[in-house]
Scaffold this motif. Sequence first.
Motif, PDB file in Angstrom:
ATOM      1  N   ASP A  29       0.846  -1.191   0.000  1.00  0.00           N
ATOM      2  CA  ASP A  29       0.000   0.000   0.000  1.00  0.00           C
ATOM      3  C   ASP A  29       0.882   1.242   0.000  1.00  0.00           C
ATOM      4  O   ASP A  29       2.116   1.152   0.117  1.00  0.00           O
ATOM      5  N   TRP A  30       0.250   2.414  -0.121  1.00  0.00           N
ATOM      6  CA  TRP A  30       1.049   3.620  -0.247  1.00  0.00           C
ATOM      7  C   TRP A  30       1.880   3.892   1.012  1.00  0.00           C
ATOM      8  O   TRP A  30       3.047   4.279   0.932  1.00  0.00           O
ATOM      9  N   GLY A  31       1.307   3.666   2.166  1.00  0.00           N
ATOM     10  CA  GLY A  31       2.044   3.911   3.404  1.00  0.00           C
ATOM     11  C   GLY A  31       3.311   3.081   3.467  1.00  0.00           C
ATOM     12  O   GLY A  31       4.369   3.569   3.901  1.00  0.00           O
ATOM     13  N   THR A  32       3.233   1.826   3.022  1.00  0.00           N
ATOM     14  CA  THR A  32       4.399   0.944   3.026  1.00  0.00           C
ATOM     15  C   THR A  32       5.425   1.421   2.014  1.00  0.00           C
ATOM     16  O   THR A  32       6.637   1.427   2.280  1.00  0.00           O
ATOM     17  N   ARG A  33       4.965   1.827   0.849  1.00  0.00           N
ATOM     18  CA  ARG A  33       5.885   2.325  -0.189  1.00  0.00           C
ATOM     19  C   ARG A  33       6.616   3.579   0.293  1.00  0.00           C
ATOM     20  O   ARG A  33       7.824   3.736   0.067  1.00  0.00           O
ATOM     21  N   HIS A  34       5.879   4.447   0.934  1.00  0.00           N
ATOM     22  CA  HIS A  34       6.491   5.679   1.447  1.00  0.00           C
ATOM     23  C   HIS A  34       7.543   5.325   2.505  1.00  0.00           C
ATOM     24  O   HIS A  34       8.650   5.875   2.507  1.00  0.00           O
ATOM     25  N   LYS A  35       7.203   4.388   3.383  1.00  0.00           N
ATOM     26  CA  LYS A  35       8.127   3.957   4.422  1.00  0.00           C
ATOM     27  C   LYS A  35       9.400   3.360   3.820  1.00  0.00           C
ATOM     28  O   LYS A  35      10.514   3.621   4.298  1.00  0.00           O
ATOM     29  N   ILE A  36       9.237   2.573   2.769  1.00  0.00           N
ATOM     30  CA  ILE A  36      10.387   1.950   2.109  1.00  0.00           C
ATOM     31  C   ILE A  36      11.320   3.009   1.536  1.00  0.00           C
ATOM     32  O   ILE A  36      12.549   2.940   1.698  1.00  0.00           O
ATOM     33  N   CYS A  37      10.761   4.009   0.877  1.00  0.00           N
ATOM     34  CA  CYS A  37      11.585   5.065   0.275  1.00  0.00           C
ATOM     35  C   CYS A  37      12.305   5.903   1.335  1.00  0.00           C
ATOM     36  O   CYS A  37      13.475   6.244   1.170  1.00  0.00           O
ATOM     37  N   VAL A  38      11.599   6.219   2.391  1.00  0.00           N
ATOM     38  CA  VAL A  38      12.224   6.991   3.475  1.00  0.00           C
ATOM     39  C   VAL A  38      13.371   6.175   4.080  1.00  0.00           C
ATOM     40  O   VAL A  38      14.442   6.708   4.387  1.00  0.00           O
ATOM     41  N   GLY A  39      13.162   4.872   4.205  1.00  0.00           N
ATOM     42  CA  GLY A  39      14.203   4.006   4.749  1.00  0.00           C
ATOM     43  C   GLY A  39      15.448   3.985   3.878  1.00  0.00           C
ATOM     44  O   GLY A  39      16.582   4.068   4.372  1.00  0.00           O
ATOM     45  N   ILE A  40      15.252   3.869   2.563  1.00  0.00           N
ATOM     46  CA  ILE A  40      16.389   3.893   1.636  1.00  0.00           C
ATOM     47  C   ILE A  40      17.135   5.223   1.767  1.00  0.00           C
ATOM     48  O   ILE A  40      18.364   5.259   1.816  1.00  0.00           O
ATOM     49  N   ALA A  41      16.369   6.318   1.827  1.00  0.00           N
ATOM     50  CA  ALA A  41      16.969   7.649   1.937  1.00  0.00           C
ATOM     51  C   ALA A  41      17.775   7.790   3.227  1.00  0.00           C
ATOM     52  O   ALA A  41      18.879   8.347   3.228  1.00  0.00           O
ATOM     53  N   ARG A  42      17.239   7.255   4.313  1.00  0.00           N
ATOM     54  CA  ARG A  42      17.953   7.325   5.593  1.00  0.00           C
ATOM     55  C   ARG A  42      19.244   6.504   5.546  1.00  0.00           C
ATOM     56  O   ARG A  42      20.278   6.920   6.078  1.00  0.00           O
ATOM     57  N   GLY A  43      19.163   5.327   4.914  1.00  0.00           N
ATOM     58  CA  GLY A  43      20.359   4.496   4.795  1.00  0.00           C
ATOM     59  C   GLY A  43      21.446   5.185   3.989  1.00  0.00           C
ATOM     60  O   GLY A  43      22.623   5.160   4.362  1.00  0.00           O
ATOM     61  N   LEU A  44      21.056   5.826   2.897  1.00  0.00           N
ATOM     62  CA  LEU A  44      22.030   6.534   2.071  1.00  0.00           C
ATOM     63  C   LEU A  44      22.568   7.769   2.779  1.00  0.00           C
ATOM     64  O   LEU A  44      23.758   8.100   2.657  1.00  0.00           O
ATOM     65  N   ALA A  45      21.708   8.464   3.513  1.00  0.00           N
ATOM     66  CA  ALA A  45      22.170   9.636   4.267  1.00  0.00           C
ATOM     67  C   ALA A  45      23.241   9.221   5.274  1.00  0.00           C
ATOM     68  O   ALA A  45      24.228   9.937   5.486  1.00  0.00           O
TER      69      ALA A  45
END
Length: 379
Positions: free
Chosen positions: A119-135
């Motif tokens: 769902d959208w909430g999960t997709r948003h969470k996944i993207c934020v997680g990737i961004a945090r890992g890269l940061a």
Amino acid sequence: LKVLALQIGSFTLRQIKAATNNFDAANKIGEGGFGSVYKGLLSDGTTIAVKQLSSKSKQGNREFVTELGMISALQHPHLVKLYGCCIEGNQLLLVYQYMENNNLARALFGPEEFQLKLDWGTRHKICVGIARGLAYLHEESRLKIVHRDIKATNVLLDKDLNSKISDFGLAKLDEEDNTHISTKIAGTYGYMAPEYAMHGYLTDKADIYSFGVVALEVVSGQCNISYQKKDECFHLLDWARELKERGNLIDLVDARLGSHFDKEQVLAMIKVALLCTNATPTLRPVMSSVVSMLEGKVAVPVLDSEGAIKAEEKIEAMRKHFKGDKDRAVGQNITNSMFTEGLGTGIASLPSAIDLYRIPLDTDYCQNIEEEMVCSVLS
């Protein structure tokens, strides 16, 4: 090997053999650049993924030790955890955290039976997680790490669908040395920043570009590169830019979501993705800013047009392709992010999530595009 001061656990070969049932073929879950990968179960009940360095591996011991040292120094909730290693006799083994939900590519556009309903909430969470890992890799870790092969198959998903970046530690930016590395290019077509693909110019901005591509895939549920006919290639990024010009970015949203998504969040993510994929590296935001924008803490800057002009026929073809034209040939939508080698440039994907998790071969998921392009996926 013995002089390496590694802040990770040490396993005996006896323990690893017990966990994998003596490397039973039934437990083999992948084959990658380093060799075979097995699923295992430790005596305390922990499920693991064991990467066994092949004696025929082209990478060899030096790269193995480099990866081991790098990964051991990097710990973050959005990076795949390295539990430990086994260096015994002629055996060189890495023991990783096992990811129950495989990788993002399979979840989004793998064979239908392996896709996950995100769902959208999960997709948003996944993207934020990737961004945090890269940061963390770019800005917060003791080392400055450029991943250089961010793609959907290198984003693993745990049992709670938290995103974890795999295959990091392949390139390091020395804080006290140059701000860029010009090296033999290693990455995946469709995700590589233009300055890196064409000139070998590598900075953290290359990862930021790749993140933008992955974010578009998460929103649309489609692979960045799709082939409708043998001589016709569509890029999701081109379609997103065209929709921006037309003021209709919402058309990019995965039809499987229906109307069940936060329109404001979706538009913000698409705009952030387009910022990240700016052709000019210096105009791409840093990953900490990306995190803030995705979390709604800061506004997304206004997008400037890059002035792309395309023939109406090409635009209409892209519209039909990405909006699900029923007449498009079955088996032509492929994932080009598994493994790329050739096209005359010597570009090859290094050990990645595929090394840890097998992805069943499917014509809708992975096909050879040209003779020199290899898709290293086990059936």
